[in-house]
Design an enzyme around this catalytic site. Sequence first.
Site, PDB file in Angstrom:
ATOM      1  N   TYR A 128      37.786   6.846  -6.269  1.00  0.00           N
ATOM      2  CA  TYR A 128      37.643   7.891  -5.238  1.00  0.00           C
ATOM      3  C   TYR A 128      37.331   7.248  -3.884  1.00  0.00           C
ATOM      4  CZ  TYR A 128      35.546  11.871  -2.730  1.00  0.00           C
ATOM      5  OH  TYR A 128      35.223  12.824  -1.795  1.00  0.00           O
TER       6      TYR A 128
HETATM    7  P1  NDP Z   1      36.559  21.596  -3.612  1.00  0.00           P
HETATM    8  O1  NDP Z   1      36.919  21.032  -4.946  1.00  0.00           O
HETATM    9  O2  NDP Z   1      35.481  22.605  -3.508  1.00  0.00           O
HETATM   10  O3  NDP Z   1      37.897  22.222  -2.939  1.00  0.00           O
HETATM   11  C1  NDP Z   1      39.042  21.440  -2.900  1.00  0.00           C
HETATM   12  C2  NDP Z   1      40.122  22.128  -2.103  1.00  0.00           C
HETATM   13  O4  NDP Z   1      41.264  21.239  -2.069  1.00  0.00           O
HETATM   14  C3  NDP Z   1      40.598  23.421  -2.734  1.00  0.00           C
HETATM   15  O5  NDP Z   1      40.889  24.351  -1.717  1.00  0.00           O
HETATM   16  C4  NDP Z   1      41.892  23.006  -3.459  1.00  0.00           C
HETATM   17  O6  NDP Z   1      42.865  24.026  -3.532  1.00  0.00           O
HETATM   18  C5  NDP Z   1      42.398  21.930  -2.521  1.00  0.00           C
HETATM   19  N1  NDP Z   1      43.354  21.041  -3.177  1.00  0.00           N
HETATM   20  C6  NDP Z   1      43.158  20.231  -4.236  1.00  0.00           C
HETATM   21  N2  NDP Z   1      44.296  19.585  -4.551  1.00  0.00           N
HETATM   22  C7  NDP Z   1      45.233  20.001  -3.655  1.00  0.00           C
HETATM   23  C8  NDP Z   1      46.594  19.696  -3.449  1.00  0.00           C
HETATM   24  N3  NDP Z   1      47.243  18.836  -4.226  1.00  0.00           N
HETATM   25  N4  NDP Z   1      47.240  20.309  -2.428  1.00  0.00           N
HETATM   26  C9  NDP Z   1      46.600  21.192  -1.619  1.00  0.00           C
HETATM   27  N5  NDP Z   1      45.302  21.521  -1.774  1.00  0.00           N
HETATM   28  C10 NDP Z   1      44.639  20.927  -2.782  1.00  0.00           C
HETATM   29  O7  NDP Z   1      36.274  20.339  -2.675  1.00  0.00           O
HETATM   30  P2  NDP Z   1      35.244  20.152  -1.441  1.00  0.00           P
HETATM   31  O8  NDP Z   1      35.290  21.341  -0.579  1.00  0.00           O
HETATM   32  O9  NDP Z   1      33.969  19.685  -1.965  1.00  0.00           O
HETATM   33  O10 NDP Z   1      35.914  18.890  -0.704  1.00  0.00           O
HETATM   34  C11 NDP Z   1      36.738  19.011   0.440  1.00  0.00           C
HETATM   35  C12 NDP Z   1      36.985  17.620   0.990  1.00  0.00           C
HETATM   36  O11 NDP Z   1      35.754  17.006   1.346  1.00  0.00           O
HETATM   37  C13 NDP Z   1      37.655  16.654   0.000  1.00  0.00           C
HETATM   38  O12 NDP Z   1      38.583  15.841   0.688  1.00  0.00           O
HETATM   39  C14 NDP Z   1      36.500  15.834  -0.517  1.00  0.00           C
HETATM   40  O13 NDP Z   1      36.914  14.570  -0.980  1.00  0.00           O
HETATM   41  C15 NDP Z   1      35.633  15.745   0.719  1.00  0.00           C
HETATM   42  N6  NDP Z   1      34.227  15.473   0.466  1.00  0.00           N
HETATM   43  C16 NDP Z   1      33.471  16.341  -0.299  1.00  0.00           C
HETATM   44  C17 NDP Z   1      32.136  16.068  -0.534  1.00  0.00           C
HETATM   45  C18 NDP Z   1      31.275  16.949  -1.376  1.00  0.00           C
HETATM   46  O14 NDP Z   1      30.159  16.541  -1.710  1.00  0.00           O
HETATM   47  N7  NDP Z   1      31.680  18.148  -1.722  1.00  0.00           N
HETATM   48  C19 NDP Z   1      31.495  14.875   0.025  1.00  0.00           C
HETATM   49  C20 NDP Z   1      32.382  14.035   0.800  1.00  0.00           C
HETATM   50  C21 NDP Z   1      33.682  14.341   1.012  1.00  0.00           C
HETATM   51  P3  NDP Z   1      43.002  24.987  -4.839  1.00  0.00           P
HETATM   52  O15 NDP Z   1      41.736  25.779  -4.866  1.00  0.00           O
HETATM   53  O16 NDP Z   1      44.196  25.826  -4.550  1.00  0.00           O
HETATM   54  O17 NDP Z   1      43.128  24.077  -5.996  1.00  0.00           O
END
Ligand code: NDP
Length: 245
Positions: free
Chosen positions: A154
């Site tokens: 990751y």
């Molecule tokens: P969530 O798992 O809560 O949400 C992920 C989102 O990404 C969903 O809307 C999902 O859509 C979408 N998604 C996943 N795969 C795809 C794809 N192939 N194409 C389009 N959309 C996609 O994640 P977070 O809100 O926690 O994370 C958001 C970002 O922040 C990420 O990049 C993560 O790596 C980063 N991040 C998060 C942290 C945390 O602690 N939460 C910390 C540091 C960074 P759907 O619902 O339709 O599947």
Amino acid sequence: MNNLKGKVALVTGASRGIGAAIAQRLASEGAKVIVNYAGSQEKAEQVVEAIQSNGGEAVAIQADVSNPEEVKALFIQAIVHFKKVDVLVNNAGVMITKPVNHTTNEDFDHQFNVNVKGVFNTLREAYTKLEDNGSIINLSTTVNRLILPTYGVYAATKSAVEQLTRVFSKEIGRGINVNTVAPGPVNTELFMKDKPTAMVERLASMNPFGRIGEPNDIAEIIVFLASDAAKWMNAQNIGANGGMA
Ligand code: NDP
């Protein structure tokens, strides 16, 4: 507030978590928002409804960011709907925490396909389709600064995103600034899934506020970076973690 009035913002992965908060905050500043999602259509529609009931404009568009053709279609549909795109937030991401020696080929490919190829796909479209003087914000992670076991692949994906950001910021020009935001742990499904309470508390104790982040903590920073006030900030990686690292 109207800091983003007249702008159109495309937020990938905006159906849930941080992306949903970003979409709503951008809209509350006056931006028209494209709520991208992969599979959660109902949740994406709920984000659109929340924006509309607050007086804003938004549309949900499905596209798997790892698929170049779907990303091309996403930009075309966005431009047909709102005439242009000024702000691109590459938020869509997936995380699989396993020691490197337990990580399968599928785990590796899935994380690189969504997190790195997904960003690559949108940047390539943005090169010609984003408006002059626009903004691009890519999501990284504070894990890159912590060297935590089980986050190897990751963190590798997000390191790639940081470097792609820096290089692309010097290629695109046209007044477009490109930055990464690197959140610490945030209260979303991605972070909380299968996490023992003790581990969440331990991570919360690693910043002086004694809590983990909420999606809005990150959305506020994205709103600033999407605004003209942040234009001189370019090619940077901004930690958003309460001082964790
Ligand atoms: P969530 O798992 O809560 O949400 C992920 C989102 O990404 C969903 O809307 C999902 O859509 C979408 N998604 C996943 N795969 C795809 C794809 N192939 N194409 C389009 N959309 C996609 O994640 P977070 O809100 O926690 O994370 C958001 C970002 O922040 C990420 O990049 C993560 O790596 C980063 N991040 C998060 C942290 C945390 O602690 N939460 C910390 C540091 C960074 P759907 O619902 O339709 O599947």
